[in-house]
Design a protein around this motif. Structure first.
Motif, short mmCIF file in Angstrom:
data_model
loop_
_atom_site.label_atom_id
_atom_site.label_comp_id
_atom_site.label_asym_id
_atom_site.label_seq_id
_atom_site.Cartn_x
_atom_site.Cartn_y
_atom_site.Cartn_z
N PHE A 1 6.27 16.07 13.15
CA PHE A 1 5.77 17.11 12.26
C PHE A 1 6.73 17.39 11.12
CE2 PHE A 1 3.41 18.62 16.17
CZ PHE A 1 2.16 18.27 15.68
N SER B 1 1.65 15.54 9.73
CA SER B 1 2.28 14.65 10.70
C SER B 1 2.38 13.24 10.16
CB SER B 1 1.54 14.71 12.04
OG SER B 1 0.67 13.65 12.19
N ALA B 2 3.42 12.54 10.61
CA ALA B 2 3.77 11.22 10.08
C ALA B 2 2.61 10.24 10.23
CB ALA B 2 4.98 10.67 10.83
N GLY B 3 2.47 9.37 9.23
CA GLY B 3 1.43 8.34 9.28
C GLY B 3 2.02 6.95 9.22
N GLY B 4 1.18 5.96 9.49
CA GLY B 4 1.53 4.55 9.33
C GLY B 4 2.77 4.16 10.12
N GLU B 5 3.61 3.33 9.49
CA GLU B 5 4.81 2.81 10.15
C GLU B 5 5.72 3.94 10.62
OE1 GLU B 5 3.62 1.62 7.39
OE2 GLU B 5 3.24 -0.51 7.78
N MET B 6 5.75 5.05 9.86
CA MET B 6 6.68 6.12 10.21
C MET B 6 6.26 6.81 11.52
SD MET B 6 9.59 7.07 9.15
CE MET B 6 10.65 8.28 9.95
N ALA B 7 4.96 6.81 11.81
CA ALA B 7 4.52 7.38 13.10
C ALA B 7 5.12 6.56 14.23
CB ALA B 7 3.00 7.39 13.18
N GLU B 8 5.19 5.26 14.01
CA GLU B 8 5.77 4.35 14.99
C GLU B 8 7.28 4.60 15.14
OE1 GLU B 8 4.34 0.85 17.11
OE2 GLU B 8 3.51 1.08 15.11
N ARG C 1 -3.77 5.95 8.66
CA ARG C 1 -3.25 6.63 7.49
C ARG C 1 -2.02 5.90 7.00
NH1 ARG C 1 -0.05 12.38 7.24
NH2 ARG C 1 -0.73 13.02 5.19
N ALA C 2 -1.92 5.69 5.68
CA ALA C 2 -0.76 5.00 5.13
C ALA C 2 0.45 5.91 5.24
CB ALA C 2 -1.00 4.64 3.66
N CYS D 1 -1.89 13.64 17.09
CA CYS D 1 -1.96 13.54 15.61
C CYS D 1 -1.56 12.13 15.20
CB CYS D 1 -0.99 14.52 14.94
SG CYS D 1 -1.37 16.24 15.25
N GLY D 2 -0.43 11.67 15.78
CA GLY D 2 0.08 10.35 15.45
C GLY D 2 -0.90 9.25 15.85
N HIS E 1 -3.03 8.94 12.86
CA HIS E 1 -2.29 8.68 11.62
C HIS E 1 -1.61 7.32 11.62
CE1 HIS E 1 -2.03 13.16 10.27
NE2 HIS E 1 -3.22 12.63 10.13
N LYS E 2 -1.16 6.91 12.78
CA LYS E 2 -0.42 5.64 12.86
C LYS E 2 -1.32 4.48 12.42
CE LYS E 2 0.93 3.53 16.80
NZ LYS E 2 1.65 3.45 18.08
N ARG F 1 0.84 -1.20 0.00
CA ARG F 1 0.00 0.00 0.00
C ARG F 1 0.88 1.24 0.00
NH1 ARG F 1 -4.88 -2.12 3.58
NH2 ARG F 1 -3.44 -2.14 5.30
#
Lengths: 299, 157
Positions: A255, A261-268, B154-155, B146-147, B150-151, A229
């Motif tokens: 940010f 703001s970071a999403g998905g794996e990058m938020a982790e 959101r992709a 936010c995270g 998004h985590k 994805r």
């Protein structure tokens, strides 16, 4: 005819012997971890830099729960689905492991039972780790909560279901040299260590060939997302024009310079990276500015 | 706080209902909803930008401006967004969005993440008008909120 059959049989057994020899799991020299004493406080920094919690905590773990490394998250790939194992200090996890066991797992991709690990586990990056960091990490992991969650077996298709085959894979793709051969400053050298070894950023940000080996000519140049994805961005100067301050601030807060703001794996990943010191985040940023730019593919 | 919570639970429930009722929307209408929610995100980003720039010292701290920006975040986070997220507007159904199908499969989780966002924005509103140190202290929780959405929904890119 008989001679021919004998020749074929000989060839077969010769092939088998070669396969056996080439694919033997190779461990570290015994003395690698000798005389090393781990420090749990330093080990916590290694833990966050290494991103262990991203894969080994339960899928929706937040806050303190991210320190329960019970495993179980599925990772769908084109080779099959891998499940992160329990690496908490319990009998179901890695409670009985010595420093040397952890070092072999991380730096050689070999289990205490002398089996190959699949490179879904980034030993391909951790191999560049400093043995002292592994000793510190080992000490820190002993302090984490224990979980009894049993491991879920991987669901991988033939021929990759035969772990011994991974010996061949390692022969082809397992490299210990730095992608950025020359680090011009001490800061870039530290950044290189954090990105290429512990942070294992290249595992997602570098494209792979058909057999899953990294295409080092496009180091950190962006790749399709492993789960199919979307895509993982190019973070070389050819794809990312953020300043070093912006990059460090992103890893600290999540940010972007535009306050997306970071999403998905990058938020982790940001959740892990935000625990690093400002100096280490600045070093990562300096390294990302020092790698050769990968030009985005022309559309 | 209860007022927000009740509102969000209602929004969540209505969203789940609308997910069924509006499953025959045209692609054009679905895209309008996507544009609406992405516009909301831009408003978040603009106001966060003010607070973030003060926190990082790239612009001078100004209590009034900071409080106004944080107040906008509170309003944005408590807005009823049910029509912005119709069923069939995830990234596997439409081009131009990074919303994961997981969002529509976990309304309870979305509600919790939205509540956390409102709480973080309310905390920021109180902190932003106090002084720079308080603003800086509230920034981390806001980023985390936010995270939080998004985590999971959101992709990454």
């Amino acid at each position: 005819m008989y001679t021919f059959l004998r020749f074929v049989a000989l060839l077969f057994f010769f092939g088998l012997a070669c396969f056996y020899l080439v694919t033997i799991p190779r461990t570290l020299p015994e003395e690698t971890m000798a005389d090393l004493t781990g420090d749990a406080t330093r080990g916590e920094q290694v833990f966050w830099a290494g991103g262990c919690a991203s894969c080994h905590s339960a899928a929706e773990a937040e806050g303190e729960e991210r320190l329960v490394l019970a495993g179980g998250r599925p990772f769908a790939t084109e080779f099959g689905t891998f499940y992160a194992p329990n690496i908490s200090p319990s009998d179901a996890g890695i409670g009985g492991w010595s420093q040397y066991d952890l070092a072999n797992a991380m730096m050689r991709g070999v289990s205490p039972g002398a089996q190959h690990y699949y490179p879904a586990f980034p030993f391909t990056s951790y191999t560049k780790a400093d043995p002292q960091d592994i000793a510190d990490l080992h000490e820190f992991m002993q302090t984490l909560p224990a979980s009894d969650t049993p491991n879920t077996p991987h669901d991988v298709s033939f021929p990759f279901s035969i772990r011994r085959v991974l010996g061949g894979w390692k022969l082809l793709f397992f490299r210990e040299d730095w992608a950025l051969a020359e680090a011009p400053t001490e800061q870039v050298e530290r950044g290189r260590y954090l990105v290429e070894a512990l942070g294992h950023c290249a595992e997602c940000h570098t494209p792979r060939n058909a057999l899953g080996g990294l295409d080092t000519d496009r180091w950190l140049g962006g790749a399709p997302s492993p789960d199919g994805r979307g895509s993982v961005p190019n973070i070389t100067p050819g794809g990312l024009d953020w300043s070093e301050v912006d990059i460090a601030a992103y890893l600290k807060s999540g940010f972007t310079p535009e306050f997306d703001s970071a999403g998905g794996e990058m938020a982790e990943v940001v959740q892990n990276m935000s625990n690093l010191t400002d100096d280490d985040l600045a070093a990562i940023a300096a390294y990302l500015k020092a790698v050769p730019p990968v030009e985005p593919p022309a559309n | 706080m209860n007022k927000y919570l009740a509102g969000l639970v209602m929004a969540g429930l209505t969203m789940a209902g609308s997910a069924f009722a509006e499953s025959h929307m045209s692609e054009e209408d679905l895209m309008k909803a996507v544009t609406a929610r992405q516009s909301t995100m831009k408003l978040y980003a603009f106001n966060l930008g003010t607070l973030g720039a003060m926190a990082r010292g790239t612009i001078d701290y100004n209590a009034e401006a900071a409080e106004a920006a944080a107040g906008n975040l509170v309003k944005l986070s408590s807005m009823n967004q049910m029509a912005f997220w119709p069923a069939g507007s995830d990234m596997e159904s439409l081009e131009g969005t990074k919303a994961l199908p997981a969002l529509w499969e976990d309304m309870a989780g979305v509600g919790e993440a939205a509540t956390a966002m409102t709480e973080a924005a309310v905390a920021m509103e109180a902190a932003a008008g106090t002084d720079l140190a308080s603003l800086q202290g509230a920034m981390g929780a806001l980023g985390g909120a936010c995270g939080g959405c998004h985590k999971a929904y959101r992709a990454s890119d």
